[in-house]
Design a protein around this motif. Sequence first.
Motif, PDB file in Angstrom:
ATOM      1  N   LEU A 181       0.829  -1.205   0.000  1.00  0.00           N
ATOM      2  CA  LEU A 181       0.000   0.000   0.000  1.00  0.00           C
ATOM      3  C   LEU A 181       0.866   1.258   0.000  1.00  0.00           C
ATOM      4  N   ASN A 182       2.007   1.224   0.675  1.00  0.00           N
ATOM      5  CA  ASN A 182       2.921   2.362   0.628  1.00  0.00           C
ATOM      6  C   ASN A 182       3.445   2.586  -0.790  1.00  0.00           C
ATOM      7  N   MET A 183       3.811   1.503  -1.459  1.00  0.00           N
ATOM      8  CA  MET A 183       4.275   1.636  -2.841  1.00  0.00           C
ATOM      9  C   MET A 183       3.143   2.118  -3.746  1.00  0.00           C
ATOM     10  N   LEU A 184       1.929   1.646  -3.461  1.00  0.00           N
ATOM     11  CA  LEU A 184       0.771   2.094  -4.237  1.00  0.00           C
ATOM     12  C   LEU A 184       0.535   3.591  -4.033  1.00  0.00           C
ATOM     13  N   ALA A 185       0.749   4.079  -2.818  1.00  0.00           N
ATOM     14  CA  ALA A 185       0.605   5.513  -2.549  1.00  0.00           C
ATOM     15  C   ALA A 185       1.591   6.322  -3.375  1.00  0.00           C
ATOM     16  N   GLY A 186       2.839   5.851  -3.460  1.00  0.00           N
ATOM     17  CA  GLY A 186       3.832   6.553  -4.267  1.00  0.00           C
ATOM     18  C   GLY A 186       3.502   6.538  -5.743  1.00  0.00           C
ATOM     19  N   ALA A 187       2.943   5.420  -6.211  1.00  0.00           N
ATOM     20  CA  ALA A 187       2.609   5.301  -7.629  1.00  0.00           C
ATOM     21  C   ALA A 187       1.407   6.163  -8.011  1.00  0.00           C
ATOM     22  N   ILE A 188       0.419   6.276  -7.113  1.00  0.00           N
ATOM     23  CA  ILE A 188      -0.806   7.006  -7.439  1.00  0.00           C
ATOM     24  C   ILE A 188      -0.669   8.498  -7.171  1.00  0.00           C
ATOM     25  N   PHE A 189      -0.171   8.841  -5.977  1.00  0.00           N
ATOM     26  CA  PHE A 189      -0.203  10.229  -5.532  1.00  0.00           C
ATOM     27  C   PHE A 189       1.131  10.948  -5.647  1.00  0.00           C
ATOM     28  N   GLY A 190       2.177  10.239  -6.044  1.00  0.00           N
ATOM     29  CA  GLY A 190       3.479  10.871  -6.143  1.00  0.00           C
ATOM     30  C   GLY A 190       4.273  10.704  -4.865  1.00  0.00           C
ATOM     31  N   PRO A 191       5.573  11.017  -4.896  1.00  0.00           N
ATOM     32  CA  PRO A 191       6.433  10.723  -3.746  1.00  0.00           C
ATOM     33  C   PRO A 191       6.111  11.518  -2.491  1.00  0.00           C
ATOM     34  N   TRP A 192       5.762  12.806  -2.626  1.00  0.00           N
ATOM     35  CA  TRP A 192       5.580  13.625  -1.431  1.00  0.00           C
ATOM     36  C   TRP A 192       4.179  13.511  -0.855  1.00  0.00           C
ATOM     37  N   GLU A 193       3.148  13.606  -1.679  1.00  0.00           N
ATOM     38  CA  GLU A 193       1.798  13.397  -1.177  1.00  0.00           C
ATOM     39  C   GLU A 193       1.631  11.963  -0.691  1.00  0.00           C
ATOM     40  N   GLY A 194       2.230  11.013  -1.402  1.00  0.00           N
ATOM     41  CA  GLY A 194       2.167   9.626  -0.978  1.00  0.00           C
ATOM     42  C   GLY A 194       2.840   9.401   0.358  1.00  0.00           C
ATOM     43  N   LEU A 195       3.995  10.046   0.589  1.00  0.00           N
ATOM     44  CA  LEU A 195       4.694   9.907   1.865  1.00  0.00           C
ATOM     45  C   LEU A 195       3.874  10.503   3.004  1.00  0.00           C
ATOM     46  N   ALA A 196       3.299  11.683   2.779  1.00  0.00           N
ATOM     47  CA  ALA A 196       2.473  12.303   3.815  1.00  0.00           C
ATOM     48  C   ALA A 196       1.282  11.406   4.161  1.00  0.00           C
ATOM     49  N   LEU A 197       0.636  10.845   3.139  1.00  0.00           N
ATOM     50  CA  LEU A 197      -0.490   9.947   3.373  1.00  0.00           C
ATOM     51  C   LEU A 197      -0.053   8.692   4.131  1.00  0.00           C
ATOM     52  N   ALA A 198       1.056   8.101   3.705  1.00  0.00           N
ATOM     53  CA  ALA A 198       1.520   6.865   4.336  1.00  0.00           C
ATOM     54  C   ALA A 198       1.844   7.095   5.813  1.00  0.00           C
ATOM     55  N   CYS A 199       2.542   8.192   6.117  1.00  0.00           N
ATOM     56  CA  CYS A 199       2.902   8.472   7.509  1.00  0.00           C
ATOM     57  C   CYS A 199       1.653   8.720   8.358  1.00  0.00           C
ATOM     58  N   LEU A 200       0.716   9.512   7.828  1.00  0.00           N
ATOM     59  CA  LEU A 200      -0.504   9.820   8.570  1.00  0.00           C
ATOM     60  C   LEU A 200      -1.359   8.574   8.784  1.00  0.00           C
ATOM     61  N   LEU A 201      -1.568   7.798   7.704  1.00  0.00           N
ATOM     62  CA  LEU A 201      -2.431   6.630   7.803  1.00  0.00           C
ATOM     63  C   LEU A 201      -1.794   5.524   8.639  1.00  0.00           C
ATOM     64  N   THR A 202      -0.489   5.368   8.558  1.00  0.00           N
ATOM     65  CA  THR A 202       0.185   4.379   9.396  1.00  0.00           C
ATOM     66  C   THR A 202      -0.017   4.703  10.866  1.00  0.00           C
ATOM     67  N   THR A 203       0.147   5.979  11.209  1.00  0.00           N
ATOM     68  CA  THR A 203       0.014   6.385  12.615  1.00  0.00           C
ATOM     69  C   THR A 203      -1.422   6.247  13.100  1.00  0.00           C
ATOM     70  N   VAL A 204      -2.373   6.733  12.313  1.00  0.00           N
ATOM     71  CA  VAL A 204      -3.776   6.653  12.717  1.00  0.00           C
ATOM     72  C   VAL A 204      -4.245   5.198  12.779  1.00  0.00           C
ATOM     73  N   GLY A 205      -3.880   4.400  11.765  1.00  0.00           N
ATOM     74  CA  GLY A 205      -4.278   2.996  11.761  1.00  0.00           C
ATOM     75  C   GLY A 205      -3.667   2.218  12.911  1.00  0.00           C
ATOM     76  N   SER A 206      -2.409   2.487  13.222  1.00  0.00           N
ATOM     77  CA  SER A 206      -1.763   1.816  14.353  1.00  0.00           C
ATOM     78  C   SER A 206      -2.423   2.217  15.668  1.00  0.00           C
ATOM     79  N   THR A 207      -2.835   3.482  15.770  1.00  0.00           N
ATOM     80  CA  THR A 207      -3.531   3.938  16.978  1.00  0.00           C
ATOM     81  C   THR A 207      -4.875   3.246  17.118  1.00  0.00           C
ATOM     82  N   PHE A 208      -5.602   3.088  16.006  1.00  0.00           N
ATOM     83  CA  PHE A 208      -6.858   2.337  16.043  1.00  0.00           C
ATOM     84  C   PHE A 208      -6.608   0.902  16.512  1.00  0.00           C
TER      85      PHE A 208
END
Length: 280
Positions: A102-129
Amino acid sequence: MRSLAGLAAIVAAASVFLYLLSTRLPPGPTHGPPGSAEEEDGEEDGGVPEYRLKFPSDLDELRELAEMLKFYNREHHGYVLLLFCSAYLYKQSFAIPGSSFLNMLAGAIFGPWEGLALACLLTTVGSTFCFLLSSAFGKQHVVQHFPEKVALLQRKVEENRSSLFFFLLFLRFFPMTPNWFLNITCPVLNIPMPIFFFSVFIGLIPYNFICVRTGSILSEISSLDDIFSWGTLAQLLAIALMALLPGALIKRYGGARLKMDGVDSNGPSRAEVKPDRKRR
């Protein structure tokens, strides 16, 4: 039983939501990506092609899904963003391995910087859940199914209580224990929520960066010549530097204070297993 029933109800509700979201696609392009099977089907039927969405399990499926979602993203960015975030949180919240795809998919769809921001945010929120679900429903089951690993981590947490944040960063930087297992175990170890939250956010930045950049590179490469372009080489250099960063940070700021003897990816070390065998 009540805790298992409550967790099962949450999993079922989330699964139904994700299924409905993935099958209720809004009106999309009349043709799939150029040269794809969807484009040929669309041309034969004269209508909108049907897209079948599922979690990728290998690089071929990842590349195919990325091409389709990138094409679909042009007209329905909001929907693709909601679908991706929902799928990512689903996997993270229920401790389902496979975040690298999914992280690689984020980079492929949204680009390196938007994908990185999404991955970091979603990883943290999902881990908290996942942390909250384990705290509410799964503590006793975690201890019951993984007694030796929980005991080992509990002992190491107590030994590193004075530098707990660096200890958790170390476990995230160097995944001797899988991240999903840390997420479900931290409530058992009485890790404070703020320390858990920021250790996940900071500790997984290098991993997320490497995966997102890899996905971005794979989506841009169409021939061997693209591998040796200056842009691709610069991104590969950035990945290499990011891979070295965690070790340098731990050595600089926390190495002298951490006690990591006996911690490995499979639980207790051999030195700790032998006495147990003798006692048996």
